[in-house]
Motif scaffolding. Structure first.
Motif, short mmCIF file in Angstrom:
data_model
loop_
_atom_site.label_atom_id
_atom_site.label_comp_id
_atom_site.label_asym_id
_atom_site.label_seq_id
_atom_site.Cartn_x
_atom_site.Cartn_y
_atom_site.Cartn_z
N ALA A 113 -19.49 4.44 7.18
CA ALA A 113 -18.79 5.04 5.92
C ALA A 113 -19.37 5.66 4.68
O ALA A 113 -20.39 4.81 4.30
CB ALA A 113 -17.69 4.22 5.32
N THR A 153 -6.12 2.11 0.30
CA THR A 153 -6.74 2.15 1.46
C THR A 153 -7.01 4.09 2.41
O THR A 153 -6.46 4.20 2.32
CB THR A 153 -6.44 1.12 3.18
OG1 THR A 153 -5.82 -0.10 3.03
CG2 THR A 153 -7.62 1.72 4.01
N ASP A 154 -8.68 4.01 2.03
CA ASP A 154 -8.55 5.38 1.92
C ASP A 154 -7.97 5.72 3.27
O ASP A 154 -9.08 4.85 4.20
CB ASP A 154 -10.08 5.61 1.69
CG ASP A 154 -10.33 7.52 2.00
OD1 ASP A 154 -9.67 8.21 2.36
OD2 ASP A 154 -12.05 7.23 2.05
N PRO A 155 -6.88 6.50 3.46
CA PRO A 155 -6.95 7.24 5.46
C PRO A 155 -7.87 7.46 5.76
O PRO A 155 -8.12 7.23 7.23
CB PRO A 155 -5.41 7.92 4.53
CG PRO A 155 -6.04 8.68 3.34
CD PRO A 155 -6.75 7.02 2.57
N THR A 157 -7.08 10.99 0.11
CA THR A 157 -8.11 10.38 0.40
C THR A 157 -8.53 9.46 -0.99
O THR A 157 -8.69 9.81 -2.34
CB THR A 157 -9.47 10.67 1.10
OG1 THR A 157 -10.19 11.95 -0.44
CG2 THR A 157 -8.93 11.95 2.39
N SER A 183 0.87 -1.24 0.17
CA SER A 183 0.09 0.04 -0.24
C SER A 183 0.98 0.58 0.39
O SER A 183 0.57 2.27 -0.84
CB SER A 183 -0.83 -0.22 1.62
OG SER A 183 0.20 -0.14 2.44
N PRO A 213 -16.45 -0.22 4.64
CA PRO A 213 -16.81 -0.22 6.75
C PRO A 213 -18.18 0.16 7.34
O PRO A 213 -18.55 1.13 6.20
CB PRO A 213 -15.72 0.57 7.22
CG PRO A 213 -14.77 0.91 6.26
CD PRO A 213 -14.89 1.07 4.97
N THR A 220 -11.27 6.92 5.67
CA THR A 220 -12.83 5.92 6.02
C THR A 220 -12.13 4.90 6.22
O THR A 220 -12.91 3.64 6.43
CB THR A 220 -13.26 6.12 5.02
OG1 THR A 220 -12.65 5.88 3.83
CG2 THR A 220 -14.46 7.48 4.56
N GLY A 221 -11.10 4.51 5.95
CA GLY A 221 -11.00 2.58 5.94
C GLY A 221 -11.42 1.63 4.87
O GLY A 221 -11.29 0.72 5.17
N TYR A 222 -11.66 2.17 4.24
CA TYR A 222 -12.63 2.14 2.33
C TYR A 222 -11.18 1.69 1.75
O TYR A 222 -9.83 2.02 1.83
CB TYR A 222 -12.95 2.92 1.60
CG TYR A 222 -13.04 3.29 0.16
CD1 TYR A 222 -14.02 2.77 -0.42
CD2 TYR A 222 -12.27 3.34 -0.45
CE1 TYR A 222 -14.20 3.01 -2.13
CE2 TYR A 222 -12.25 3.03 -1.95
CZ TYR A 222 -13.02 3.42 -1.87
OH TYR A 222 -13.06 3.49 -4.10
N VAL A 223 -11.70 0.32 1.48
CA VAL A 223 -10.51 -1.12 0.88
C VAL A 223 -10.90 -1.37 -0.03
O VAL A 223 -11.98 -1.87 -0.65
CB VAL A 223 -10.19 -2.22 1.60
CG1 VAL A 223 -8.86 -3.02 0.88
CG2 VAL A 223 -9.62 -1.57 3.23
#
Length: 188
Positions: A121, A91-93, A52, A5, A118, A95-98
């Motif tokens: 989100a 991974t979006d820092p 993001t 990543s 997540p 939201t944690g969206y992967v």
């Protein structure tokens, strides 16, 4: 071994800069077209800021690319088979969206993107992110509220949504469980 990543984040920084330059855009012109500040673009291009998903979507749209195309260019490898272990994951820092780029290579008109969103989100993208594409969303697990302009679609496992003309949209997981979905894009 390098964190994949991190290397993808570094490669994204170089890719944004090179695509902007290749298009003959100054940082100020890209800022005007994307709505992202010049300072933030400079930080992204230097690798000083982890962008993001929303920010990358805005930059990609202003550069005439989808987010998937931008990520695929950053990955830089042309392959016929994309083994799961080799698929670029970002991974979006915020939201944690992967986001996993499932499609091999960068050359074809079809893009498949697997997303883990997540609980709680929300990821919004401007219309320019999907301009010139046919866009479908297939929910694999969990619940997804998809906001397509003023229209809201509540989707569950197995539901598939075909979007209309490009407009601002948001992927929202307002449940207590993660949501996994597949985004299918075909360039017009």
């Amino acid at each position: 071994m390098a964190d994949p990543s991190t290397s993808l984040a570094d490669s994204l920084a170089r890719t944004v800069s090179s695509v902007r330059s290749a298009r003959g855009l100054s940082v100020a012109a890209l800022a005007d077209a994307s709505g992202v500040s010049r300072a933030m673009i400079a930080k992204v291009e230097r690798g000083a800021a982890q962008p993001t998903a929303v920010l990358l979507g805005r930059l990609a749209g202003a550069l005439g690319l989808t987010l998937s195309q931008l990520v695929a260019r950053a990955e830089g490898e042309e392959r016929q088979v994309a083994r799961r272990a080799e698929q670029p994951v970002w991974t979006d820092p915020a939201t944690g969206y992967v986001r996993r780029a499932v499609t091999p290579g960068t050359g074809g008109p079809l893009e498949l993107i697997e997303v883990d969103l997540p609980a709680g989100a929300r990821i919004g993208f401007p219309a320019a992110t999907y301009a010139g594409t046919h866009h479908q969303v297939w929910v694999l697990a969990g619940r997804l509220r998809f906001e397509e302009g003023p229209q809201v679609h509540d989707l569950g496992p197995g539901d598939c949504l075909r979007l209309g003309p490009a407009q601002d949209c948001a992927y929202v997981n307002d449940s207590d469980d993660a949501c996994r979905y597949l985004v299918c894009l075909v360039r017009a």
